[in-house]
Design an enzyme around this catalytic site. Structure first.
Site, short mmCIF file in Angstrom:
data_model
loop_
_atom_site.label_atom_id
_atom_site.label_comp_id
_atom_site.label_asym_id
_atom_site.label_seq_id
_atom_site.Cartn_x
_atom_site.Cartn_y
_atom_site.Cartn_z
N HIS A 63 -9.04 -3.00 -11.55
CA HIS A 63 -8.59 -1.64 -11.90
C HIS A 63 -7.40 -1.67 -12.85
O HIS A 63 -6.52 -0.80 -12.80
CB HIS A 63 -8.24 -0.83 -10.65
CG HIS A 63 -9.37 -0.64 -9.70
ND1 HIS A 63 -10.34 0.33 -9.86
CD2 HIS A 63 -9.72 -1.31 -8.57
CE1 HIS A 63 -11.22 0.26 -8.89
NE2 HIS A 63 -10.88 -0.74 -8.09
N TYR A 346 -4.22 -4.31 -0.91
CA TYR A 346 -3.62 -3.35 -1.82
C TYR A 346 -2.09 -3.37 -1.77
O TYR A 346 -1.43 -3.49 -2.81
CB TYR A 346 -4.14 -1.94 -1.54
CG TYR A 346 -5.47 -1.66 -2.19
CD1 TYR A 346 -5.56 -0.86 -3.32
CD2 TYR A 346 -6.65 -2.21 -1.69
CE1 TYR A 346 -6.78 -0.60 -3.92
CE2 TYR A 346 -7.87 -1.96 -2.29
CZ TYR A 346 -7.93 -1.16 -3.40
OH TYR A 346 -9.14 -0.91 -4.01
#
EC number: 1.11.1.6
Length: 479
Positions: A63, A346
């Site tokens: 991402h 994350y």
């Protein structure tokens, strides 16, 4: 800032300590000529050079290519019967949000219209803390075993020797991990080349829990349906746009918001009763599967509107940090192995990219100031560090206020032996890909042909009979 003839009148340029700089583009040297020696005492020059050599931060592993905007979430329908989340407790209630939309595999400056999954991350600044949604443009994920994530990521990126796209590695990976065939078929349909972010539907992928203060809970998947209509490029259109305007999707979102064409999505919950889930023929924690709307209908409860662009791309988009561990009362994780793995990855990657105190950055900070006496210090602590408050608990020297009491949800019961488990591919893993091919794509004129063409184009870069033959084995199992 004041303006003169349309030009912003900024304050005088200074050094980083606030001292004025007389001539920002000049350098101190011995002699008034170009060949003269520069002086190490030139503080302005030192600061400029030393800062530019440190101004980049590590790129996201996945991402990396993204864009951001601000907006709000509004409750449209009552859903208080299944969750006690405060931001959902009243129809019409609005919650500020920050979002980051992205491709997955490409580097930070890669073209945006390439074939790829799109990521949709939302940060909701609720009165009970920040709630992060980390969703995708496909309803399914390529893996259901967390330990496979590094291999999947590596196989979809560039060859470690040549630095070039490696189509053979890509197909070899899916040959050996055919639970991802459902995802693969979405990836090679036109759904993986959306015109822009505004014209794509969004899916939670993982199963979450709605919880209530009485201890009850239900399982839930979240669906966001675009109000702009779904629009996709064909492969040729996506390739052409990538060559002409690699920043097209960022530009499209930015210009729509600047022109007050605010994109919106309706938000739905797919509620799954825990009792029914217990014996349902599909494992509700399998991220490679979807659940039929006929048995688990969508229930609308909100709407998302994006209405403001970022003020600074780096400070907001690049420094934004999301994690599925950012939860609020009424919203919880499940044993879904992929969400459990993401919960680890994350927050950890944000600490690597941004430092231990990334939550203190304005774009990430909750509106409600956290009280974290046990989480202190670290590089770039800018929130006062709780002064002299004891950094241990309990303490005789301060009283901690009582948190709102929530009953502990009635959790799933687990009993068994610790084992090293890896899921196996079975015939049932080809059922939903077959439905996607025979029904979903068949109802959309030309989409089956486009999928075949897209796969063939990608496979054309796979060399060798062995590589090509093994690459198609998974897709052949769908028919």
């Amino acid at each position: 800032m004041a303006q003169t003839n349309g030009v912003l009148q900024e304050p005088a340029i200074t050094t980083m300590n606030g001292a004025p700089v007389l001539k920002p583009a000049s350098t101190q040297r011995i002699g008034n000529q170009l060949r003269a020696t520069l002086l190490l005492q030139d503080i302005n020059l030192l600061e400029l050079i030393q800062h530019i050599t440190h101004e980049r931060i590590p790129e996201r592993v996945v991402h990396a290519r993204g864009t951001s905007a601000h907006g709000y979430f509004e409750v449209t329908d009552d859903i208080s019967d299944v969750t006690s989340a405060a931001f959902l407790n009243r129809v019409g209630k609005q919650t500020d949000i920050f979002c980051r939309f992205s491709t997955v595999a490409g580097r930070a400056e890669s073209a945006e219209t390439v074939r790829d999954t799109r990521g949709f991350a939302f940060k909701m600044f609720t009165e009970e803390g920040n709630l992060d949604w980390l969703f995708l443009s496909t309803p399914v994920f390529p893996i259901r075993d967390g330990a496979k994530f590094p291999s999947f990521t590596h196989a979809t990126k560039k060859n470690p020797r040549s630095g070039l796209p490696d189509h053979k590695a890509f197909w070899d990976y899916f040959t050996h991990n055919q639970e991802g065939i459902h995802f693969l078929m979405f990836l090679f349909s036109d759904r993986a080349t959306p015109v822009d972010f505004q014209h794509a539907d969004i899916f939670s992928i993982n199963t979450y829990k709605f919880t209530k203060s009485d201890g009850s809970f239900t399982y839930v998947k979240i669906h966001l349906k675009t109000n702009q209509g779904v629009k996709n490029f064909t492969q040729d259109e996506a390739n052409q746009k990538a060559g002409v305007d690699p920043d097209f999707q960022t530009r499209s979102l930015y210009e729509d918001i600047e022109n007050q064409k605010y994109p919106t999505w309706d938000v739905f919950a797919q509620i799954i009763d825990p009792v029914k889930a217990e014996n349902y023929h599909i494992n509700i924690f399998d991220a490679t599967k979807t659940f039929p709307f006929s048995e688990f209908p969508l229930r609308k409860f909100g709407k998302i509107t994006l209405n403001r662009n970022v003020d600074n791309f780096f400070a907001e988009q690049e420094q934004s940090a999301f994690s599925p561990t950012n939860l609020v009362p009424g919203w919880a994780l499940t044993p879904d192995p992929i969400i459990q793995t993401r919960a680890l990855a994350y927050a950890d990657t944000q600490r690597y990219r941004l430092g231990a105190n990334f939550v203190q950055l304005p774009v990430n900070a909750p509106y409600k100031k956290p009280f974290t006496p046990l989480i202190r210090d670290g590089a770039a602590t800018v929130n006062g560090n709780l002064g002299g408050t004891p950094n241990y608990f309990p303490s005789s020297f301060y009283n901690v206020g009582a948190a709102t009491q929530y009953a502990q949800p009635d959790e799933e019961q687990f009993q068994g032996t610790v084992v090293n488990f890896e899921s196996e591919v079975v015939d049932a893993d080809y059922v939903q890909p077959r439905i996607f091919w025979e029904k979903t794509l068949a109802e959309e004129p030309g989409q089956q042909d486009n999928l075949i063409s897209n796969v063939a184009g990608h496979l054309s870069a796979v060399t060798g009979d062995k590589g090509l033959g093994s690459s198609t084995s998974g897709l052949c199992n769908v028919r």
